[in-house]
Design a protein around this motif. Structure first.
Motif, PDB file in Angstrom:
ATOM      1  N   ILE A  84      39.080  42.370  39.292  1.00 11.47           N
ATOM      2  CA  ILE A  84      38.012  42.022  38.636  1.00 11.47           C
ATOM      3  C   ILE A  84      39.301  40.067  37.990  1.00 11.47           C
ATOM      4  CG2 ILE A  84      36.497  41.126  36.613  1.00 11.47           C
ATOM      5  CD1 ILE A  84      35.310  43.110  38.579  1.00 11.47           C
ATOM      6  N   TYR A  85      38.672  39.364  38.752  1.00 12.76           N
ATOM      7  CA  TYR A  85      39.810  38.270  38.235  1.00 12.76           C
ATOM      8  C   TYR A  85      39.253  36.935  38.228  1.00 12.76           C
ATOM      9  CZ  TYR A  85      40.824  39.095  43.385  1.00 12.76           C
ATOM     10  OH  TYR A  85      40.592  38.942  44.664  1.00 12.76           O
ATOM     11  N   GLY A  86      39.577  35.650  38.268  1.00 13.19           N
ATOM     12  CA  GLY A  86      39.048  34.370  38.007  1.00 13.19           C
ATOM     13  C   GLY A  86      38.934  33.756  39.192  1.00 13.19           C
ATOM     14  N   GLY A  87      38.161  32.393  39.287  1.00 12.94           N
ATOM     15  CA  GLY A  87      37.911  31.266  40.656  1.00 12.94           C
ATOM     16  C   GLY A  87      37.678  31.002  40.372  1.00 12.94           C
ATOM     17  N   ASN A  88      36.857  29.586  41.110  1.00 15.50           N
ATOM     18  CA  ASN A  88      35.716  29.104  41.489  1.00 15.50           C
ATOM     19  C   ASN A  88      34.721  29.551  42.616  1.00 15.50           C
ATOM     20  OD1 ASN A  88      36.625  27.268  39.113  1.00 15.50           O
ATOM     21  ND2 ASN A  88      38.263  26.869  40.314  1.00 15.50           N
ATOM     22  N   ARG A 114      38.028  37.665  33.014  1.00 11.38           N
ATOM     23  CA  ARG A 114      37.232  37.089  33.262  1.00 11.38           C
ATOM     24  C   ARG A 114      36.232  39.298  33.225  1.00 11.38           C
ATOM     25  NH1 ARG A 114      35.105  33.393  37.172  1.00 11.38           N
ATOM     26  NH2 ARG A 114      35.256  34.069  39.196  1.00 11.38           N
ATOM     27  N   LEU A 115      36.545  39.675  32.553  1.00 11.18           N
ATOM     28  CA  LEU A 115      36.125  40.908  32.994  1.00 11.18           C
ATOM     29  C   LEU A 115      35.107  41.020  31.609  1.00 11.18           C
ATOM     30  CD1 LEU A 115      35.657  44.189  33.215  1.00 11.18           C
ATOM     31  CD2 LEU A 115      37.612  44.705  31.666  1.00 11.18           C
ATOM     32  N   LEU A 116      35.560  39.448  30.312  1.00 15.01           N
ATOM     33  CA  LEU A 116      34.406  39.897  29.351  1.00 15.01           C
ATOM     34  C   LEU A 116      34.049  38.476  29.895  1.00 15.01           C
ATOM     35  CD1 LEU A 116      36.843  38.940  26.442  1.00 15.01           C
ATOM     36  CD2 LEU A 116      35.498  41.031  26.206  1.00 15.01           C
ATOM     37  N   SER A 117      34.199  37.588  30.339  1.00 18.01           N
ATOM     38  CA  SER A 117      32.784  37.484  31.165  1.00 18.01           C
ATOM     39  C   SER A 117      31.558  37.846  31.952  1.00 18.01           C
ATOM     40  CB  SER A 117      32.746  35.701  32.409  1.00 18.01           C
ATOM     41  OG  SER A 117      34.947  34.960  31.599  1.00 18.01           O
ATOM     42  N   HIS A 118      31.717  38.716  32.353  1.00 21.56           N
ATOM     43  CA  HIS A 118      31.058  39.980  33.385  1.00 21.56           C
ATOM     44  C   HIS A 118      30.657  40.730  32.315  1.00 21.56           C
ATOM     45  CE1 HIS A 118      31.898  39.617  37.501  1.00 21.56           C
ATOM     46  NE2 HIS A 118      33.073  38.835  37.274  1.00 21.56           N
ATOM     47  N   GLY A 124      26.021  41.085  30.186  1.00 20.78           N
ATOM     48  CA  GLY A 124      25.070  42.102  29.998  1.00 20.78           C
ATOM     49  C   GLY A 124      24.985  43.065  30.981  1.00 20.78           C
ATOM     50  N   TYR A 125      26.055  43.467  31.822  1.00 17.73           N
ATOM     51  CA  TYR A 125      25.262  44.457  32.785  1.00 17.73           C
ATOM     52  C   TYR A 125      26.755  45.000  33.809  1.00 17.73           C
ATOM     53  CZ  TYR A 125      27.490  40.858  35.932  1.00 17.73           C
ATOM     54  OH  TYR A 125      28.507  39.411  36.209  1.00 17.73           O
ATOM     55  N   VAL A 126      27.675  45.282  32.500  1.00 18.43           N
ATOM     56  CA  VAL A 126      28.726  45.840  32.058  1.00 18.43           C
ATOM     57  C   VAL A 126      29.436  47.181  31.466  1.00 18.43           C
ATOM     58  CG1 VAL A 126      31.509  45.784  32.016  1.00 18.43           C
ATOM     59  CG2 VAL A 126      30.479  44.187  33.075  1.00 18.43           C
ATOM     60  N   ASP A 127      29.080  48.467  31.876  1.00 22.82           N
ATOM     61  CA  ASP A 127      28.747  49.687  30.535  1.00 22.82           C
ATOM     62  C   ASP A 127      30.484  50.247  31.373  1.00 22.82           C
ATOM     63  OD1 ASP A 127      28.298  52.010  29.251  1.00 22.82           O
ATOM     64  OD2 ASP A 127      27.426  52.589  31.108  1.00 22.82           O
ATOM     65  N   LEU A 128      30.805  50.075  29.445  1.00 22.54           N
ATOM     66  CA  LEU A 128      32.471  50.861  29.525  1.00 22.54           C
ATOM     67  C   LEU A 128      32.581  52.429  28.821  1.00 22.54           C
ATOM     68  CD1 LEU A 128      34.942  47.613  29.703  1.00 22.54           C
ATOM     69  CD2 LEU A 128      34.229  48.710  31.529  1.00 22.54           C
ATOM     70  N   SER A 129      31.125  53.043  29.158  1.00 21.53           N
ATOM     71  CA  SER A 129      30.872  53.848  27.721  1.00 21.53           C
ATOM     72  C   SER A 129      31.321  55.451  28.087  1.00 21.53           C
ATOM     73  CB  SER A 129      29.479  53.853  27.200  1.00 21.53           C
ATOM     74  OG  SER A 129      28.677  54.130  27.900  1.00 21.53           O
ATOM     75  N   LYS A 130      31.575  55.448  29.512  1.00 21.86           N
ATOM     76  CA  LYS A 130      32.647  56.985  29.947  1.00 21.86           C
ATOM     77  C   LYS A 130      33.521  56.503  30.459  1.00 21.86           C
ATOM     78  CE  LYS A 130      27.003  57.619  31.329  1.00 21.86           C
ATOM     79  NZ  LYS A 130      26.529  57.658  32.685  1.00 21.86           N
ATOM     80  N   VAL A 131      34.162  55.058  30.488  1.00 23.60           N
ATOM     81  CA  VAL A 131      35.778  54.988  30.967  1.00 23.60           C
ATOM     82  C   VAL A 131      36.747  56.212  29.846  1.00 23.60           C
ATOM     83  CG1 VAL A 131      37.545  53.512  30.091  1.00 23.60           C
ATOM     84  CG2 VAL A 131      35.731  52.267  31.320  1.00 23.60           C
ATOM     85  N   SER A 132      37.316  56.820  31.233  1.00 16.96           N
ATOM     86  CA  SER A 132      38.375  58.043  30.576  1.00 16.96           C
ATOM     87  C   SER A 132      39.536  58.031  30.705  1.00 16.96           C
ATOM     88  CB  SER A 132      38.070  59.333  31.399  1.00 16.96           C
ATOM     89  OG  SER A 132      36.682  59.642  31.962  1.00 16.96           O
ATOM     90  N   PHE A 133      40.390  56.276  31.585  1.00 22.25           N
ATOM     91  CA  PHE A 133      41.715  55.798  31.526  1.00 22.25           C
ATOM     92  C   PHE A 133      41.528  54.301  31.277  1.00 22.25           C
ATOM     93  CE2 PHE A 133      40.498  59.852  34.219  1.00 22.25           C
ATOM     94  CZ  PHE A 133      41.681  60.299  34.330  1.00 22.25           C
ATOM     95  N   PHE A 134      42.328  54.378  30.355  1.00 17.23           N
ATOM     96  CA  PHE A 134      42.466  52.753  29.911  1.00 17.23           C
ATOM     97  C   PHE A 134      43.713  52.406  30.003  1.00 17.23           C
ATOM     98  CE2 PHE A 134      42.520  49.320  26.855  1.00 17.23           C
ATOM     99  CZ  PHE A 134      42.335  48.376  27.400  1.00 17.23           C
ATOM    100  N   ILE A 160      37.669  44.070  24.356  1.00 15.06           N
ATOM    101  CA  ILE A 160      36.884  45.233  25.240  1.00 15.06           C
ATOM    102  C   ILE A 160      36.995  46.525  24.799  1.00 15.06           C
ATOM    103  CG2 ILE A 160      38.307  46.308  28.056  1.00 15.06           C
ATOM    104  CD1 ILE A 160      39.277  43.326  28.161  1.00 15.06           C
ATOM    105  N   VAL A 161      38.081  47.307  24.724  1.00 13.68           N
ATOM    106  CA  VAL A 161      38.659  48.337  23.794  1.00 13.68           C
ATOM    107  C   VAL A 161      37.253  48.774  22.871  1.00 13.68           C
ATOM    108  CG1 VAL A 161      39.813  49.384  21.441  1.00 13.68           C
ATOM    109  CG2 VAL A 161      41.048  48.280  23.882  1.00 13.68           C
ATOM    110  N   LYS A 162      37.007  48.044  21.680  1.00 13.32           N
ATOM    111  CA  LYS A 162      35.679  48.853  21.108  1.00 13.32           C
ATOM    112  C   LYS A 162      34.468  48.942  21.927  1.00 13.32           C
ATOM    113  CE  LYS A 162      36.383  44.952  17.633  1.00 13.32           C
ATOM    114  NZ  LYS A 162      36.227  43.467  16.537  1.00 13.32           N
ATOM    115  N   LEU A 163      34.615  48.749  23.027  1.00 15.69           N
ATOM    116  CA  LEU A 163      33.329  49.060  24.226  1.00 15.69           C
ATOM    117  C   LEU A 163      33.183  50.050  24.718  1.00 15.69           C
ATOM    118  CD1 LEU A 163      32.967  45.799  26.076  1.00 15.69           C
ATOM    119  CD2 LEU A 163      31.185  46.542  23.554  1.00 15.69           C
TER     120      LEU A 163
END
Length: 413
Positions: free
Chosen positions: A106-110, A135-139, A143-153, A173-176
């Motif tokens: 996930i990275y920026g670009g036009n 770019r991740l924050l843009s996604h 409203g469609y990104v679910d980070l609630s099950k992330v095990s590794f950061f 991002i950490v708050k999510l």
């Protein structure tokens, strides 16, 4: 130590063998066992030490055993730049070749198609998401990104992310993320701000540090002790008789990149600029032109000091003294690669003398001082202030930090 001596699954070892890796680097030997123990980790190691494999291999090993949520994002790897995100993603593809793990970068670009591909990977729940913070924050904000099950950061090149102003983005991002997760931080340096970030997001981490290697002996290092207003004259003098085939000029800020580039273009030099204000398409174009020798001189901030994969840069000019010894090593390490010789020249104004002396102390040697050409006027004396000069002032010490899814991997880029 050989990779076969580590408690890695056969699928991971098969991929390592296919990529013709055999011996662990020091950072891999130290970091992989700690990560496999599911401990939080701070690893201080410079680029080129094999740090990407040091966190990818154990994470893939744990994912390969199963027990993680289906169709969910299980790992998020943060990267400061698109270029590094792409490199990590490419290694991810290789290491996961013999296991059913998926990834998306996930990275920026036009490119609207690229954005839709990234959206699809995020909504389907790729095992590993490799992303730049903005770019991740843009996604996420759509409203469609679910980070609630992330095990590794994982935070890769954390110091560079903070230098680029991503602290607030990272904390959003950490708050999510779930509190019960494993957090791994890699950084080339360990300044106070990195320790503060680590205090906020890691839990009782292990800390390992790989000493920064000294610059290659083949690099000829020299410096001009000068006044700030003599620097452009020095560049003009250096390029008067011979413009190097490929040269990077490092400056301290993106504003200064623009100023120096404008001045060099006025000298009719073939120059390009690289800084974080450029759109990704512009950055890609400049790097393509530089790699193909249609641009001789690249004026840049430290955004390109790491991760740039060009082997035949013949000279580096530090227009401004880098902030610390590690940054100096990263900068001049762009030259004298692939058995080539290289030259590194640093311009040292009066206020940067102490910083430059610290670099010399780190290197364990005095860097040769070149005389400023007479036509540029007198030069200041080299008289750096040492700790002994700061009588009556307390030196503030640094605080010691204690502190299986059946989806095929993406195609190689």
């Amino acid at each position: 130590m050989k990779f076969t001596e580590l408690p890695l699954e056969d699928s991971v070892l098969d991929a390592i063998e296919a990529m013709r890796f055999d011996e662990c680097t020091p950072i891999q030997e130290l970091a992989i066992p700690i990560i496999l123990q599911k401990r939080d980790l701070i690893a201080v190691a410079q680029t080129g030490t094999g740090k990407t494999a040091a966190f990818l291999l154990p994470i893939l090993n744990m994912l390969s055993k199963g027990g993680y949520p289906e169709e969910a994002i299980n790992c998020v790897i943060m990267s400061p730049t698109r270029e590094l995100a792409q490199q990590i993603d490419q290694q991810m593809e290789g290491f996961s070749y013999f296991m059913p793990a998926s990834s998306v970068a996930i990275y920026g670009g036009n490119d609207g198609i690229l954005f839709e591909q990234q959206k699809k990977g995020l909504t389907l729940g790729a095992d590993v998401v490799i992303a730049t913070p903005g770019r991740l924050l843009s996604h996420i904000n759509l409203g469609y990104v679910d980070l609630s099950k992330v095990s590794f950061f994982v935070l890769d090149e954390a110091d560079r992310m903070l230098d680029m102003g991503f602290y607030d983005d990272i904390m959003q991002i950490v708050k999510l993320l779930p509190k019960e997760r494993q957090t791994i931080m890699f950084s080339a340096t360990m300044p106070e701000k990195i320790q503060q970030l680590a205090n906020n997001i890691l839990h009782e981490p292990e800390v390992i540090k790989i000493a920064v290697s000294r610059p290659a002996e083949k690099i000829i290092q020299a410096a001009y002790i000068c006044y700030e207003n003599q620097k452009l004259g020095l560049v003009r003098t250096l390029f008067e008789e011979h413009v190097p085939d490929r040269c990077i000029i490092f400056v301290s800020s993106k504003l200064k990149v623009k100023e120096v580039t404008k001045s060099l273009k006025a000298m009719k030099l073939n120059v390009g600029e690289m800084h974080s204000d450029l759109e990704q398409a512009q950055r890609d174009h400049i790097m393509h032109e530089f790699k193909n020798r249609r641009i001789n001189i690249l004026v840049a901030t430290d955004i390109v000091a790491r991760g740039i994969d060009i082997d035949d840069i013949r000279s580096v000019i530090n227009y401004d003294v880098p902030h610390d010894s590690e940054d100096y090593v990263h900068r001049i390490g762009r030259t004298a690669r692939a058995n080539n010789d290289g030259v590194a020249i640093t311009f040292v104004n009066e206020k940067d003398q102490s910083r430059f002396k610290s670099i010399e102390t780190f290197l364990g040697r005095d860097i040769y001082k070149l005389p400023v050409p007479a036509e540029l006027g007198e030069q200041p004396e080299y008289n750096p202030r040492t700790r002994a000069n700061f009588s009556g002032r307390k030196m503030q010490g640094k605080r010691k930090f204690t502190g299986n899814k059946g989806r095929k991997p993406n195609n190689h880029k």
